[in-house]
Design a protein around this motif. Structure first.
Motif, short mmCIF file in Angstrom:
data_model
loop_
_atom_site.label_atom_id
_atom_site.label_comp_id
_atom_site.label_asym_id
_atom_site.label_seq_id
_atom_site.Cartn_x
_atom_site.Cartn_y
_atom_site.Cartn_z
N VAL A 168 2.64 -17.15 25.01
CA VAL A 168 2.32 -18.58 24.89
C VAL A 168 1.09 -18.77 24.00
CG1 VAL A 168 1.56 -20.63 26.15
CG2 VAL A 168 3.40 -19.21 27.07
N PHE A 169 0.05 -17.99 24.25
CA PHE A 169 -1.15 -18.12 23.44
C PHE A 169 -0.91 -17.61 22.03
CE2 PHE A 169 -5.18 -16.99 21.60
CZ PHE A 169 -6.01 -18.04 21.96
N ALA A 170 -0.18 -16.51 21.89
CA ALA A 170 0.07 -15.95 20.57
C ALA A 170 0.76 -16.95 19.65
CB ALA A 170 0.91 -14.67 20.70
N ALA A 171 1.75 -17.66 20.17
CA ALA A 171 2.46 -18.65 19.36
C ALA A 171 1.56 -19.84 19.03
CB ALA A 171 3.72 -19.11 20.09
N GLU A 172 0.75 -20.26 20.00
CA GLU A 172 -0.17 -21.38 19.76
C GLU A 172 -1.18 -21.02 18.68
OE1 GLU A 172 -1.19 -25.33 20.75
OE2 GLU A 172 0.23 -24.13 21.91
N TYR A 173 -1.73 -19.82 18.76
CA TYR A 173 -2.70 -19.37 17.77
C TYR A 173 -2.04 -19.28 16.39
CZ TYR A 173 -6.42 -16.56 15.64
OH TYR A 173 -7.43 -16.10 14.82
N ALA A 174 -0.83 -18.73 16.34
CA ALA A 174 -0.13 -18.58 15.06
C ALA A 174 0.15 -19.93 14.42
CB ALA A 174 1.17 -17.81 15.27
N LEU A 175 0.56 -20.90 15.21
CA LEU A 175 0.85 -22.23 14.65
C LEU A 175 -0.39 -22.83 14.01
CD1 LEU A 175 2.81 -24.56 14.23
CD2 LEU A 175 2.17 -25.41 16.50
N ALA A 176 -1.52 -22.70 14.70
CA ALA A 176 -2.77 -23.25 14.15
C ALA A 176 -3.18 -22.49 12.89
CB ALA A 176 -3.87 -23.17 15.20
N ILE A 190 12.94 -12.94 21.24
CA ILE A 190 11.73 -13.30 21.98
C ILE A 190 11.76 -14.78 22.31
CG2 ILE A 190 9.21 -13.47 21.86
CD1 ILE A 190 9.16 -11.04 20.11
N ASP A 191 11.46 -15.12 23.54
CA ASP A 191 11.39 -16.50 24.01
C ASP A 191 12.69 -17.26 23.75
OD1 ASP A 191 10.29 -18.83 25.08
OD2 ASP A 191 9.54 -19.48 23.13
N PRO A 192 13.82 -16.79 24.30
CA PRO A 192 15.10 -17.48 24.07
C PRO A 192 15.15 -18.88 24.67
CG PRO A 192 15.35 -15.82 25.77
CD PRO A 192 13.97 -15.63 25.20
N LEU A 193 14.31 -19.17 25.67
CA LEU A 193 14.33 -20.48 26.32
C LEU A 193 13.38 -21.47 25.66
CD1 LEU A 193 14.46 -19.36 30.08
CD2 LEU A 193 16.37 -19.94 28.54
N GLY A 194 12.68 -21.05 24.64
CA GLY A 194 11.80 -21.97 23.92
C GLY A 194 10.57 -22.40 24.70
N ARG A 195 9.98 -21.48 25.45
CA ARG A 195 8.80 -21.84 26.24
C ARG A 195 7.50 -21.76 25.43
NH1 ARG A 195 10.80 -18.28 31.45
NH2 ARG A 195 12.23 -19.85 32.32
N THR A 196 7.57 -21.19 24.25
CA THR A 196 6.40 -21.12 23.38
C THR A 196 6.63 -22.02 22.16
OG1 THR A 196 7.10 -19.33 21.90
CG2 THR A 196 6.23 -18.70 24.06
N ARG A 197 5.67 -22.02 21.24
CA ARG A 197 5.78 -22.84 20.03
C ARG A 197 6.23 -22.00 18.83
NH1 ARG A 197 0.85 -27.06 19.72
NH2 ARG A 197 2.45 -28.17 18.52
N ALA A 198 6.95 -20.92 19.11
CA ALA A 198 7.40 -20.03 18.04
C ALA A 198 8.30 -20.75 17.06
CB ALA A 198 8.12 -18.82 18.64
N ALA A 199 9.17 -21.63 17.54
CA ALA A 199 10.07 -22.36 16.63
C ALA A 199 9.26 -23.27 15.70
CB ALA A 199 11.06 -23.18 17.44
N GLU A 200 8.16 -23.83 16.19
CA GLU A 200 7.32 -24.67 15.34
C GLU A 200 6.61 -23.85 14.27
OE1 GLU A 200 5.00 -27.76 17.52
OE2 GLU A 200 5.95 -26.86 19.28
N VAL A 201 6.27 -22.60 14.61
CA VAL A 201 5.66 -21.72 13.61
C VAL A 201 6.66 -21.45 12.49
CG1 VAL A 201 4.62 -19.47 13.19
CG2 VAL A 201 4.18 -20.65 15.34
#
Length: 441
Positions: A385-393, A251-262
């Motif tokens: 995009v929103f899912a990763a942002e919400y998860a990080l918070a 999921i998101d191989p190009l790093g467009r979300t904040r999943a890696a930060e999560v």
């Protein structure tokens, strides 16, 4: 004749130190309000409410209404579809019906901060969500002539009017309440809204957001399934939090979300386990190595419909193997090690937060039956995009150990609405676990 003292053989048949190595289980405070919806037949529904927030302290208000559970559930499913059709998939158009030049394509699906979007356009989209959420609760379920007397023997129409007025009054109060919705019907409670006539204490988009129950109150859904209490004593919490990341690395191989930060937040100062395959998860389930305080899933989710069966939620990790409720139920832990499974689970997969009554094979419900203290997830097809942002918070705040899951979910719903003008935080549902907090020994 003197005797030489010697030690007698001893066989320990119980654990005499149990009371010194385990702590009493925390006692959660009762909710301020409990609202129940029970299915009594193909055309009967019982609604009830009790709790100290009601004007008549200690009494339970109960009504039996002639309502179709199937219609209520169909409208609830339609509401989730409306969020996708009218909001997530909304595309701004110019006066000729073409994509508006200079505007982000699908802005509500690709942006987290909607503060730069036209206020009038955003208001119209959110107002439709509120109108449909209000209709489900106050028109379909609690509106019109019930056609059936309440169980107290009073007039059904008058009893319903009183019930609806009391519930509206309590939900519209200024102070946030701790509310438990215990419903056999799968209704997305945080996405419901107060009627347009209800006082919200705000104007414009601010007042509109405050109509949503997810903005006003701290909410958990139970559907009659609660985190089990296997023992009055619990293991001492670890000094270092024990967490896991179970994800689909494609999921998101190009790093467009904040999943890696999560992922980085989960691994920071914790005992961290990463799983990317179904086999790894099954092995952990079978061997009883899931003594984790927090489990995070980042993957795709969808409903699979087998012939003649109700829809079943399925998620997949990197290897693509299906994981559903029976995956969990079919791997009983060995040596009674189910006592070690007590995490709060975040299923950040589409539809993972659909109330657990949606079908008997819901993954979240199976995890709670296994011992999970609560499950949080989206009730709609959530943009990545929103899912990763919400998860990080959520992950960052929960691992700090200062706030409960219910406090965090409520705070984030308000934060994304008030600061970023984004209502998608209302679409995350907490099943149990409202008072769960990560603890350290």
């Amino acid at each position: 004749m003197s005797r030489v003292p010697r030690e007698l053989p001893v066989r320990v048949v119980q654990d005499p130190s149990r009371g010194f190595t385990r702590f009493p289980r925390r006692t959660a405070a009762a909710p301020d309000l409990v609202v129940g919806v029970d299915r009594l037949g193909h055309d009967l529904v019982q609604v009830r409410m009790h709790g100290p927030a009601l004007p008549d302290l200690g009494s339970e208000h109960r009504l039996t209404l002639r309502r179709s559970p199937a219609e209520i559930e169909a409208v609830a499913a339609r509401l989730r579809h409306v969020w996708k059709r009218e909001f997530i998939d909304a595309q701004p158009l110019d006066e000729r019906g073409r994509p508006a030049p200079g505007r982000t394509e699908l802005p509500y699906a690709t942006l987290v901060d909607l503060g730069g979007e036209p206020e009038e356009e955003l208001y119209a989209a959110v107002e439709e969500l509120a109108a449909q959420g209000s209709y489900l609760l106050f028109d379909l379920l609690l509106g019109g002539n019930p056609g059936h007397p309440d169980r107290s023997g009073g007039d059904g129409d008058g009893g319903l009017r009183i019930f609806r007025d009391i519930l509206t009054f309590v939900l519209a109060g200024e102070q946030p309440l701790r509310i438990r919705f215990d419903s056999e019907l799968f209704i997305p409670w945080p996405m419901l809204a107060l009627p347009r006539s209800a006082p919200t204490g705000g104007r414009g988009l601010d007042g509109l957001f405050r109509r949503f129950l997810g903005h006003r109150h701290r909410i958990e859904q139970t559907c009659g399934h609660y985190a089990g209490v296997r023992d009055r004593l619990e293991p001492r919490p670890p000094v270092v939090p024990v967490v896991s990341l179970n994800h689909d690395a494609t999921i998101d191989p190009l790093g467009r979300t904040r999943a890696a930060e999560v992922a980085a937040a989960l691994a920071r100062d914790t005992k961290f386990t990463e799983r990317t395959t179904r086999a790894e998860l099954l092995r952990a389930l079978e061997e009883g190595r899931l003594d984790e305080q927090f489990m995070y899933f980042w993957c795709h989710g969808k409903f699979r419909t087998d012939d003649g069966q109700s829809p079943c939620l399925v998620v997949r990790l990197t290897d693509g193997g299906e994981i559903d409720a029976y995956t969990v139920r079919g791997r009983p832990p060995v040596n009674g090690s189910e006592d070690s499974f007590r995490p709060l689970v975040m299923l950040n997969a589409c539809y993972a937060g659909v109330p657990s009554g949606a079908d008997l094979a819901h993954l979240g419900r199976a995890l709670i039956e296994r011992g999970a203290r609560g499950v949080i997830g989206p009730q709609i097809e959530m943009p990545q995009v929103f899912a990763a942002e919400y998860a990080l918070a959520f992950v960052t705040r929960y691992l700090e150990g200062e706030e409960t899951a219910g406090e965090i979910a409520h705070a984030l719903a308000r934060r994304f609405a008030d600061r970023y003008r984004n209502p998608l935080g209302f679409a995350y549902a907490l099943h149990g676990g409202m008072d769960e907090r990560l603890e350290r020994g």
